[in-house]
Design a protein around this motif. Structure first.
Motif, PDB file in Angstrom:
ATOM      1  N   ILE A 122      -7.701  -0.618   5.243  1.00  0.00           N
ATOM      2  CA  ILE A 122      -8.034  -1.113   3.609  1.00  0.00           C
ATOM      3  C   ILE A 122      -8.796  -2.336   3.853  1.00  0.00           C
TER       4      ILE A 122
ATOM      5  N   SER B 135       0.863  -1.204  -0.250  1.00  0.00           N
ATOM      6  CA  SER B 135       0.160   0.009  -0.180  1.00  0.00           C
ATOM      7  C   SER B 135       0.888   1.476   0.382  1.00  0.00           C
ATOM      8  N   GLY B 136       1.689   0.982   0.403  1.00  0.00           N
ATOM      9  CA  GLY B 136       2.765   2.499   0.221  1.00  0.00           C
ATOM     10  C   GLY B 136       3.434   3.208  -0.633  1.00  0.00           C
TER      11      GLY B 136
ATOM     12  N   ARG C  89      -7.182   9.210   0.999  1.00  0.00           N
ATOM     13  CA  ARG C  89      -7.037   7.806   2.009  1.00  0.00           C
ATOM     14  C   ARG C  89      -8.418   7.217   0.917  1.00  0.00           C
TER      15      ARG C  89
ATOM     16  N   TYR D 177       0.561   4.853  -2.939  1.00  0.00           N
ATOM     17  CA  TYR D 177       0.937   5.943  -1.791  1.00  0.00           C
ATOM     18  C   TYR D 177       1.762   7.200  -2.506  1.00  0.00           C
ATOM     19  N   ARG D 178       3.581   6.441  -2.763  1.00  0.00           N
ATOM     20  CA  ARG D 178       4.169   6.801  -3.434  1.00  0.00           C
ATOM     21  C   ARG D 178       4.306   7.320  -4.747  1.00  0.00           C
TER      22      ARG D 178
ATOM     23  N   ASP E 255       3.046  10.055  11.058  1.00  0.00           N
ATOM     24  CA  ASP E 255       2.349   8.157  10.785  1.00  0.00           C
ATOM     25  C   ASP E 255       0.613   7.787  12.371  1.00  0.00           C
TER      26      ASP E 255
ATOM     27  N   ARG F 132      -2.788  10.426  12.149  1.00  0.00           N
ATOM     28  CA  ARG F 132      -3.612   9.537  11.108  1.00  0.00           C
ATOM     29  C   ARG F 132      -4.564   9.002  11.842  1.00  0.00           C
TER      30      ARG F 132
ATOM     31  N   ARG G  99       9.490  10.235  10.910  1.00  0.00           N
ATOM     32  CA  ARG G  99       7.796   9.933  10.316  1.00  0.00           C
ATOM     33  C   ARG G  99       7.278   8.785  10.741  1.00  0.00           C
TER      34      ARG G  99
ATOM     35  N   ALA H 157      -0.611  10.905   1.825  1.00  0.00           N
ATOM     36  CA  ALA H 157      -1.014  10.809   2.708  1.00  0.00           C
ATOM     37  C   ALA H 157      -2.034  11.604   4.006  1.00  0.00           C
TER      38      ALA H 157
ATOM     39  N   GLY I 153       1.490  -2.350   4.683  1.00  0.00           N
ATOM     40  CA  GLY I 153       1.308  -0.820   5.716  1.00  0.00           C
ATOM     41  C   GLY I 153       1.744  -0.084   6.616  1.00  0.00           C
ATOM     42  N   ARG I 154       0.667   0.725   6.921  1.00  0.00           N
ATOM     43  CA  ARG I 154       0.149   1.273   8.288  1.00  0.00           C
ATOM     44  C   ARG I 154      -0.878   0.948   8.653  1.00  0.00           C
ATOM     45  N   ASP I 155      -2.512   0.559   8.012  1.00  0.00           N
ATOM     46  CA  ASP I 155      -3.500   0.585   8.281  1.00  0.00           C
ATOM     47  C   ASP I 155      -4.497  -0.552   7.257  1.00  0.00           C
TER      48      ASP I 155
ATOM     49  N   ARG J 212      11.033   5.296  -5.310  1.00  0.00           N
ATOM     50  CA  ARG J 212      11.755   5.693  -4.238  1.00  0.00           C
ATOM     51  C   ARG J 212      12.823   6.835  -4.538  1.00  0.00           C
TER      52      ARG J 212
ATOM     53  N   VAL K 186       5.367  12.006  -0.114  1.00  0.00           N
ATOM     54  CA  VAL K 186       3.956  10.896  -0.171  1.00  0.00           C
ATOM     55  C   VAL K 186       3.350  11.229   1.357  1.00  0.00           C
ATOM     56  N   SER K 187       3.989  11.839   2.099  1.00  0.00           N
ATOM     57  CA  SER K 187       3.413  12.116   3.344  1.00  0.00           C
ATOM     58  C   SER K 187       2.564  12.951   3.264  1.00  0.00           C
TER      59      SER K 187
END
Ligand code: DC
Length: 230
Positions: free
Chosen positions: A142, A41-42, A112, A45-46, A190, A193, A186, A106, A135-137, A94, A102-103
């Protein structure tokens, strides 16, 4: 914002965690072992950040980002690599610029929600028999109905030392203190959010990825996957 209910017909396993926890390596390997698709998922976002910048858009403007998302076709292949309008994106995701921007993307709640919907469509892609998403979520927002939700835990100091070792292997000169500061920054971004911040739920299984080898961690994940009704 509460997670939207999902009804998956295909099995989903999610791995959430902080930056540098090694979750992507594990998720990718697990997907290979299971013969499922990997969703990073990251990287989505990228890729969206990349598309906004390609159009000279402002990543801080939620409407601009949403409009960009509406105007592109975005998907990922079985290996988790993201394609925008059919073009496979790799190293360009990258770059230092994407890392920086990217943040912003996000941080937009509406973005989102819209991007999550696009990611869920991967479950309906022909040939996909299951999904490992990270990912984060990934598990909390998701795919909240995933068969298995894993939270990958690694202390900041261990993540920083690993990142430094990685950099050294790539011949990049790097300083442990600045890597630690960047990871901590970072994490803080994160954590701001709300529901999308990395967190452990009552359904999460905790994977301590600080001492295990990748093979040991994969063994553990395969056992847990086998214990779920997938
Ligand atoms: O894991 P990564 O560094 O590739 O993630 C890129 C960015 O996307 C980072 O700012 C965190 C954000 N992200 C997110 O907000 N939610 C996700 N599920 C995955 C990544």
């Amino acid at each position: 914002m509460a997670a939207e209910p999902q009804f998956h017909s295909l099995p989903v396993v999610t791995l959430d965690g902080h930056s540098g926890s090694g979750k992507s390596t594990l998720a990718q390997r697990l997907a290979e072992k299971l013969g499922w698709s990997y969703l990073d998922s990251g990287a989505w976002y990228r890729a969206l950040t990349w598309a906004v910048l390609e159009a000279n858009g402002d990543t801080c403007n939620a409407q601009v980002v949403l409009d960009t998302l509406s105007s592109i076709q975005i998907e990922s292949d079985v290996h988790g690599q993201v394609l925008v309008n059919g073009v496979l994106l790799g190293n360009e995701l990258r770059s230092a610029t994407i890392d920086q921007m990217v943040s912003n993307v996000a941080d937009h709640v509406n973005v989102r929600t819209a991007l999550n919907q696009r990611m869920r469509q991967m479950l309906h892609k022909p040939g996909v028999s299951g999904l490992v998403a990270d990912g984060r979520d990934a598990g909390t927002v998701i795919f909240p109905d995933a068969a298995l939700l894993v939270f990958v835990q690694v202390p900041l100091a261990v993540r920083a030392a690993r990142r430094q070792a990685q950099n050294e292997r790539k011949g990049i000169d790097s300083n442990l203190r600045s890597i630690t500061t960047a990871l901590a920054d970072r994490d803080a971004r994160d954590a701001a959010r709300g529901d999308a911040a990395p967190h452990i739920t009552a359904r999460s299984r905790l994977l301590d990825n600080s001492k295990q080898t990748v093979e040991e961690a994969i063994g553990c994940l395969l056992t847990w996957t086998g214990q779920t009704q997938v």
